[in-house]
Design a protein around this motif. Structure first.
Motif, short mmCIF file in Angstrom:
data_model
loop_
_atom_site.label_atom_id
_atom_site.label_comp_id
_atom_site.label_asym_id
_atom_site.label_seq_id
_atom_site.Cartn_x
_atom_site.Cartn_y
_atom_site.Cartn_z
N LEU A 151 5.89 5.92 2.02
CA LEU A 151 5.45 4.36 1.74
C LEU A 151 5.83 3.83 3.45
N GLU A 152 6.37 4.43 4.29
CA GLU A 152 6.00 4.60 5.56
C GLU A 152 4.84 4.43 6.96
N LEU A 177 2.49 9.90 10.39
CA LEU A 177 1.87 11.43 9.44
C LEU A 177 2.65 12.53 9.35
N LYS A 178 4.00 13.09 9.81
CA LYS A 178 4.90 14.10 8.98
C LYS A 178 5.07 14.04 8.00
N SER A 179 4.75 12.90 7.39
CA SER A 179 5.15 12.27 5.88
C SER A 179 3.73 12.86 5.09
N VAL A 193 0.76 -1.41 -0.14
CA VAL A 193 0.29 0.29 0.45
C VAL A 193 0.98 1.25 0.04
N SER A 194 1.25 2.39 -1.17
CA SER A 194 1.70 3.07 -0.95
C SER A 194 0.68 3.83 -0.71
N ASP A 195 -0.11 4.43 -0.88
CA ASP A 195 -1.21 5.91 -0.84
C ASP A 195 -2.54 4.97 1.15
N PRO A 196 -2.58 5.72 2.06
CA PRO A 196 -3.37 5.33 2.73
C PRO A 196 -4.59 5.28 3.15
#
Length: 557
Positions: free
Chosen positions: A393-394, A398-400, A172-175
């Motif tokens: 990707l992590e 939330l910082k990303s 999954v690359s997009d939450p």
């Protein structure tokens, strides 16, 4: 466990029990199944139609007797429905709630696209059916209402488990891909409501068994954690806002001075920590560490000159993204690793070279041949898919999400391109919405013509939004303004506020929580434009206004 076991119930077959079971099915379906939402509403309508029409009918055997029973049953049903509609027309609050749907019906009278108008009316049908049914049916007693809320919360929990399974088994690359049943924004709203439902159970000691309380606390913590996994800024913000509101209420109402002081200190610490975090984030993102260009390498390992660009690519993690940049080597090496052109776009429609350069920077690699060679095949696929930062990707990061917003803002300000960020796209939606409103402020464009109005407005304003991103207002109030004009917007606000004031529901914990969730979501979303959003709003709005019996305990919390 003894407390939670109370949700088990004897299966009764009377009409009120069947209606309750159907309401539970609808509550469960909201976070889990659009099909379930539809079928449960049809069942609910059928039960409501025949509820109160009686079961004893005269008539003997044979055709004549069957006809007598049919006619008697039809007469009883008509009498029952007549009584329900009299009850509806004697309930001003219910009529105001129902009028929101009638506003959309009226908007079809001056719509040129009747097909879309009818589709919109179908999606919003819960705005009519659910208030009518719940306002003219016996209210749920406290125990049944509590059971319904437990089933809803368990359904939300089941949805989070399904999403966690996706997270653990798929790349999954997009939450947003984690919400597999309904949109991630609507799902985050159900999570917010579930959190504060459990908080109510905990504070008011609805379940006193120690294990039950541990389970409730674990549920609250899990839902909070999952909002961060989902990276839902909307859900996190609404949850934080509600927490601050109720903390402030607690500070002013609690009797013990020590408890009041403790709550105030807690609120202050949370506020200071949040401000410090965002201040540090903004500083890291906007301020780069000093660079002594005389010490920087001038050539790559292959002998090609570097470019040290401090203007074009911005700042990330306190560093200029454009340092150690060699476009010649990047283009040559990228062609060996991917079929997508270096000078073309990635699969999200963004400039691929920009995505590649930012990804290499996030990995701490130089933007040259050696940097591309260090990338794994999986990372190459991510870049092709438009992932511009390895941190994206992590999970639990939330910082990303904030970095994506900040980079989108920087790109929007520098290049006027809103495509790189969903937040910047919203600014474009709102700007376009205001353009439409200026030309149609009195009556709006009608229920069915919003898509056409936006299509024309994007072209008239010369928007740089790509076709795939050219959506509607993402603000329910602007959507209503565009469709029905200034008087329609005023009436919409009236339908939201008047019924609760009339019935005194702003003193009800559940309704206050629900109202804040819905109102805040409408500022950044077209909450009522999807089946899940319209059903979530219509069901809980009608349930909390009309669908449960009242006593002192419920009115105070």
């Amino acid at each position: 466990m003894a407390g939670l076991s109370k949700i088990t119930m004897k299966i009764d077959t009377d009409a009120s029990s069947l209606m309750f079971y159907t309401l539970v099915l609808l509550a469960i379906s909201i976070p889990l199944s659009e099909f379930g939402m539809s079928i449960s509403q049809f069942i609910l309508l059928g039960i409501w139609t025949f509820q109160g029409s009686g079961s004893v009918t005269p008539g003997g055997d044979g055709v004549k007797g069957r006809m007598q029973r049919i006619l008697f049953g039809f007469r009883n049903t008509c009498q029952s429905l007549s009584g329900k509609f009299r009850m509806l027309f004697n309930n001003p609050a219910a009529l105001v709630v129902v009028s929101l749907y009638l506003l959309h019906v009226a908007g079809t009278l001056y719509s040129s696209d009747l097909n879309y108008a009818l589709k919109d009316l179908r999606i919003k049908l819960p705005l009519l059916s659910l208030p009518v049914i719940l306002a003219t049916s016996p209210g749920l007693p406290a125990e049944r209402f509590r059971k319904l809320m437990i089933f809803f919360t368990l359904a939300v929990f089941t949805g989070t488990l399904a999403s966690t399974y996706v997270l653990l088994t798929k790349n999954v690359s997009d939450p947003r891909e984690l919400s597999i049943f309904i949109s991630h924004i609507r799902f985050s709203l159900t999570i917010c409501f579930a959190i504060f439902t459990l908080i109510h159970f905990l504070i008011h000691k609805k379940y006193n068994h120690k294990l039950s309380r541990y389970i409730i606390i674990a549920g609250i913590l899990w839902f909070l954690l999952f909002l961060f996994i989902l990276e839902s800024i909307t859900g996190i913000f609404i949850t934080g806002l509600l927490a601050l509101i109720f903390l402030g209420y607690y500070i002013f109402t609690v009797r013990g001075q020590f408890l009041r002081l403790s709550a105030a200190i807690l609120g202050l610490l949370v506020t200071v920590a949040s401000v410090y975090y965002f201040r540090s984030f903004v500083k890291d993102f906007t301020s780069a560490r000093p660079v002594d260009f005389s010490t920087l390498d001038k050539y790559t390992e292959l002998g090609t000159p570097y470019i040290h660009d401090t203007c074009t690519y911005g700042i990330e993690n306190g560093q200029f993204v454009g340092l150690f940049l060699c476009p010649t080597e990047l283009r040559h090496e990228w062609s060996k690793r991917s079929k997508l052109s270096y000078d073309g776009t990635d699969k999200k429609g963004h400039e691929l070279n920009y995505t590649l350069i930012r990804f290499l920077h996030s990995k701490g690699y130089r933007k040259d041949a050696q940097g591309v060679r260090k990338l794994t095949d999986t990372e190459i696929r991510h870049i092709e898919n438009g992932v511009a930062n390895a941190d994206y990707l992590e999970n639990f990061n939330l910082k990303s999400r904030f970095e994506q917003i900040a980079m989108g803002y920087s790109n929007y300000i520098t290049h006027g391109d809103p495509n790189a960020s969903s937040v910047m796209q919203r600014f474009e939606y709102w700007k376009t919405s205001i353009h439409i409103v200026k030309n149609n402020w009195l009556t709006g464009v009608g229920t069915g013509d919003l898509n056409e109005a936006f299509y024309k407005a994007y072209n008239e304003t010369g928007s740089r939004l790509q076709e795939d991103y050219r959506k509607r207002s993402h603000n329910q109030f602007l959507a209503i303004f565009i469709a029905f004009g200034v008087f329609g917007l005023a009436w919409f606000l009236f339908t939201l506020i008047y019924p609760a004031i009339k019935l005194g529901r702003f003193r009800d914990y559940y309704y206050v929580v629900f109202f804040i969730i819905i109102f805040m979501s409408m500022l950044t979303e077209d909450t009522l434009e999807t089946q899940a959003g319209a059903t979530f709003f219509a069901f809980f709005n009608a349930l909390l206004l009309f669908g449960r019996r009242r006593n002192n305990e419920e009115l105070t919390g």
